[in-house]
Motif scaffolding. Structure first.
Motif, PDB file in Angstrom:
ATOM      1  N   LEU A 153      -0.602  12.071  -3.661  1.00 30.52           N
ATOM      2  CA  LEU A 153      -1.956  11.506  -3.572  1.00 30.52           C
ATOM      3  C   LEU A 153      -2.820  11.857  -4.781  1.00 30.52           C
ATOM      4  N   CYS A 154      -2.314  12.729  -5.625  1.00 31.07           N
ATOM      5  CA  CYS A 154      -3.085  13.223  -6.772  1.00 31.07           C
ATOM      6  C   CYS A 154      -4.415  13.831  -6.336  1.00 31.07           C
ATOM      7  N   ASN A 155      -4.416  14.434  -5.161  1.00 33.20           N
ATOM      8  CA  ASN A 155      -5.643  15.100  -4.708  1.00 33.20           C
ATOM      9  C   ASN A 155      -5.511  16.613  -4.763  1.00 33.20           C
ATOM     10  N   LEU A 156      -4.398  17.081  -5.334  1.00 32.32           N
ATOM     11  CA  LEU A 156      -4.220  18.510  -5.601  1.00 32.32           C
ATOM     12  C   LEU A 156      -3.524  18.650  -6.950  1.00 32.32           C
ATOM     13  N   TYR A 164      -7.620   6.778  -5.409  1.00 27.23           N
ATOM     14  CA  TYR A 164      -6.268   7.245  -5.754  1.00 27.23           C
ATOM     15  C   TYR A 164      -5.906   6.836  -7.184  1.00 27.23           C
ATOM     16  N   SER A 165      -6.149   5.583  -7.537  1.00 25.71           N
ATOM     17  CA  SER A 165      -5.830   5.106  -8.887  1.00 25.71           C
ATOM     18  C   SER A 165      -6.637   5.864  -9.934  1.00 25.71           C
ATOM     19  N   GLY A 166      -7.913   6.182  -9.626  1.00 24.81           N
ATOM     20  CA  GLY A 166      -8.740   6.923 -10.559  1.00 24.81           C
ATOM     21  C   GLY A 166      -8.234   8.342 -10.781  1.00 24.81           C
ATOM     22  N   ARG A 167      -7.820   9.007  -9.702  1.00 20.79           N
ATOM     23  CA  ARG A 167      -7.274  10.371  -9.839  1.00 20.79           C
ATOM     24  C   ARG A 167      -5.962  10.346 -10.613  1.00 20.79           C
ATOM     25  N   LYS A 168      -5.117   9.379 -10.299  1.00 16.59           N
ATOM     26  CA  LYS A 168      -3.830   9.258 -10.987  1.00 16.59           C
ATOM     27  C   LYS A 168      -4.046   8.959 -12.476  1.00 16.59           C
ATOM     28  N   TYR A 169      -5.021   8.104 -12.775  1.00 12.81           N
ATOM     29  CA  TYR A 169      -5.333   7.763 -14.167  1.00 12.81           C
ATOM     30  C   TYR A 169      -5.741   9.014 -14.949  1.00 12.81           C
ATOM     31  N   GLN A 170      -6.592   9.854 -14.344  1.00 11.74           N
ATOM     32  CA  GLN A 170      -7.027  11.074 -15.023  1.00 11.74           C
ATOM     33  C   GLN A 170      -5.861  12.018 -15.289  1.00 11.74           C
ATOM     34  N   ALA A 171      -4.987  12.167 -14.279  1.00 12.99           N
ATOM     35  CA  ALA A 171      -3.833  13.060 -14.450  1.00 12.99           C
ATOM     36  C   ALA A 171      -2.891  12.523 -15.520  1.00 12.99           C
ATOM     37  N   ASP A 172      -2.668  11.214 -15.518  1.00 18.22           N
ATOM     38  CA  ASP A 172      -1.798  10.602 -16.539  1.00 18.22           C
ATOM     39  C   ASP A 172      -2.382  10.795 -17.938  1.00 18.22           C
ATOM     40  N   ARG A 173      -3.696  10.618 -18.069  1.00 19.29           N
ATOM     41  CA  ARG A 173      -4.340  10.784 -19.372  1.00 19.29           C
ATOM     42  C   ARG A 173      -4.223  12.239 -19.844  1.00 19.29           C
ATOM     43  N   LEU A 174      -4.360  13.184 -18.925  1.00 14.92           N
ATOM     44  CA  LEU A 174      -4.236  14.588 -19.298  1.00 14.92           C
ATOM     45  C   LEU A 174      -2.840  14.873 -19.840  1.00 14.92           C
ATOM     46  N   GLN A 175      -1.815  14.334 -19.161  1.00 11.90           N
ATOM     47  CA  GLN A 175      -0.443  14.572 -19.596  1.00 11.90           C
ATOM     48  C   GLN A 175      -0.108  13.865 -20.904  1.00 11.90           C
ATOM     49  N   SER A 176      -0.636  12.652 -21.099  1.00 12.02           N
ATOM     50  CA  SER A 176      -0.286  11.879 -22.287  1.00 12.02           C
ATOM     51  C   SER A 176      -1.124  12.259 -23.507  1.00 12.02           C
ATOM     52  N   ASP A 177      -2.421  12.501 -23.325  1.00 14.04           N
ATOM     53  CA  ASP A 177      -3.312  12.739 -24.459  1.00 14.04           C
ATOM     54  C   ASP A 177      -3.501  14.216 -24.799  1.00 14.04           C
ATOM     55  N   PHE A 178      -3.298  15.098 -23.822  1.00 15.28           N
ATOM     56  CA  PHE A 178      -3.558  16.516 -24.058  1.00 15.28           C
ATOM     57  C   PHE A 178      -2.384  17.381 -23.618  1.00 15.28           C
ATOM     58  N   ALA A 179      -1.174  16.832 -23.738  1.00 14.38           N
ATOM     59  CA  ALA A 179       0.019  17.573 -23.328  1.00 14.38           C
ATOM     60  C   ALA A 179       0.163  18.877 -24.099  1.00 14.38           C
ATOM     61  N   ILE A 228       0.847  -1.192   0.000  1.00 13.70           N
ATOM     62  CA  ILE A 228       0.000   0.000   0.000  1.00 13.70           C
ATOM     63  C   ILE A 228       0.886   1.247   0.000  1.00 13.70           C
ATOM     64  N   PRO A 229       0.641   2.224  -0.877  1.00 12.88           N
ATOM     65  CA  PRO A 229       1.451   3.453  -0.892  1.00 12.88           C
ATOM     66  C   PRO A 229       1.454   4.134   0.477  1.00 12.88           C
ATOM     67  N   VAL A 230       2.579   4.763   0.796  1.00  8.54           N
ATOM     68  CA  VAL A 230       2.744   5.350   2.134  1.00  8.54           C
ATOM     69  C   VAL A 230       1.759   6.485   2.385  1.00  8.54           C
ATOM     70  N   PHE A 231       1.257   7.128   1.326  1.00 10.52           N
ATOM     71  CA  PHE A 231       0.361   8.256   1.524  1.00 10.52           C
ATOM     72  C   PHE A 231      -1.100   7.833   1.691  1.00 10.52           C
ATOM     73  N   ILE A 232      -1.403   6.538   1.583  1.00  7.11           N
ATOM     74  CA  ILE A 232      -2.741   6.031   1.905  1.00  7.11           C
ATOM     75  C   ILE A 232      -2.808   5.836   3.419  1.00  7.11           C
ATOM     76  N   PRO A 233      -3.854   6.332   4.097  1.00  9.38           N
ATOM     77  CA  PRO A 233      -3.905   6.277   5.573  1.00  9.38           C
ATOM     78  C   PRO A 233      -4.184   4.863   6.108  1.00  9.38           C
ATOM     79  N   LEU A 234      -3.258   3.953   5.846  1.00 10.56           N
ATOM     80  CA  LEU A 234      -3.448   2.557   6.258  1.00 10.56           C
ATOM     81  C   LEU A 234      -3.523   2.423   7.778  1.00 10.56           C
TER      82      LEU A 234
END
Length: 299
Positions: free
Chosen positions: A214-217, A187-202, A155-161
């Motif tokens: 956390l991809c929350n900002l 988290y995976s959904g937010r990261k996916y959106q950010a990755d798609r923005l960078q790759s498809d609409f750079a 689990i990533p360290v920034f997830i409040p496990l």
């Protein structure tokens, strides 16, 4: 000369009768075609209706099975009656916990949870997804002892496990696993959106996309052009709730002018609403389709 259209005994012209017959024939043909189309439509609806009934039956069957398994899991978690518990050994209590975890994994395998028993307890795998796309997978190795213990995990360290474990691990293993799933999927959904923005609409971005672990900002600048005018908009997306994939606070500002024309101010406000209601890459895809984004970089 004789008239081509002679009168018959009823006083109607032969040409008029033929024309009337042709109209009747045309009407019959139209009625036949409509009847055939209606029959085809009814056949398709009947086929679809059969499929819908089968799917509903399968859905009801799955729901019933899940409810049955949930009932068994709750019974296992609840434990035995006080007099029976007092007579049970610690080994038997731990075995019941082990079986309850196994039952949970079996009942909710289709939700992305899976796992296998180990010599120490159970290793749980959490598969994340967004919009039907399978994303990252994480595991957590639980030791079935008293108290329950996490041996190791990915689990990533920034997830409040630790926070989730403190709340639910010892009292409600089912809630613990599903709460962890919520955080990881979001988290995976937010990261996916950010990755798609960078790759498809750079090319639509002025500089790099800024994001935290956390991809929350997220913050970025993009250029809007219309009718020969262009403006640079700056967006800041904040996800206060770490279990969701849409931002809770969105701010879109502009650069280069003290005040925007009314039409551009309306567009800026509209963008804020879009970012709040649609995934990030879908918003930019809609911009591109409408030709509102200049695909050149802002310098």
């Amino acid at each position: 000369m004789e008239q081509e259209n002679t009168l018959n005994q009823d006083g109607q012209s032969n040409g008029g009768v033929l024309a009337h017959l042709e109209r009747l024939e045309t009407q019959v043909n139209r009625s036949r075609k409509k009847l055939e189309e209606l029959q085809r439509t009814q056949a398709v609806e009947s086929t679809h209706g059969t499929k819908i009934r089968k799917l509903r039956s399968l859905r009801d069957k799955l729901r019933a099975e899940v409810k049955q398994r949930e009932a068994r899991v709750e019974a296992c978690i609840a434990g035995e009656e006080p007099n029976q518990t007092s007579e049970s050994s610690e080994r038997e209590v731990l075995e019941r916990k082990r079986e309850s975890v196994k039952a949970i994994l079996q009942a909710y395998h289709f939700t992305g949870l899976s796992g296998k028993l180990t010599s120490r307890g159970v290793c749980v795998c959490i598969n994340t997804a967004f919009e039907g796309n399978l994303l990252d997978s994480y595991f957590i190795d639980l030791v079935i002892q008293k108290p329950l213990r996490i041996h190791h995990h990915s689990i990533p360290v920034f997830i409040p496990l630790e926070e989730i474990s403190a709340k639910y691990l010892q009292t409600d293993i089912q809630h613990f696993l599903f709460s962890l799933c919520e955080y990881l999927n979001a988290y995976s959904g937010r990261k996916y959106q950010a990755d798609r923005l960078q790759s498809d609409f750079a090319a639509s971005l002025a500089g790099p996309l800024q994001r935290n672990s956390l991809c929350n900002l997220l913050s970025f600048t993009y250029k809007v052009e219309s009718r020969g005018q262009s403006f640079s908009f700056c967006a800041r997306l904040l996800y206060k709730d770490l279990t969701i994939t849409l931002p809770t606070d969105v701010t879109v500002t502009y650069q280069g002018m003290d005040a925007l024309p009314t039409s551009w101010e309306e567009q800026r406000a509209h963008h804020e609403k879009l970012f709040c209601t649609k995934p990030l890459h879908q918003v930019f895809a809609s911009f591109a389709r409408r030709g509102k984004l200049d695909l050149s970089l802002v310098y």
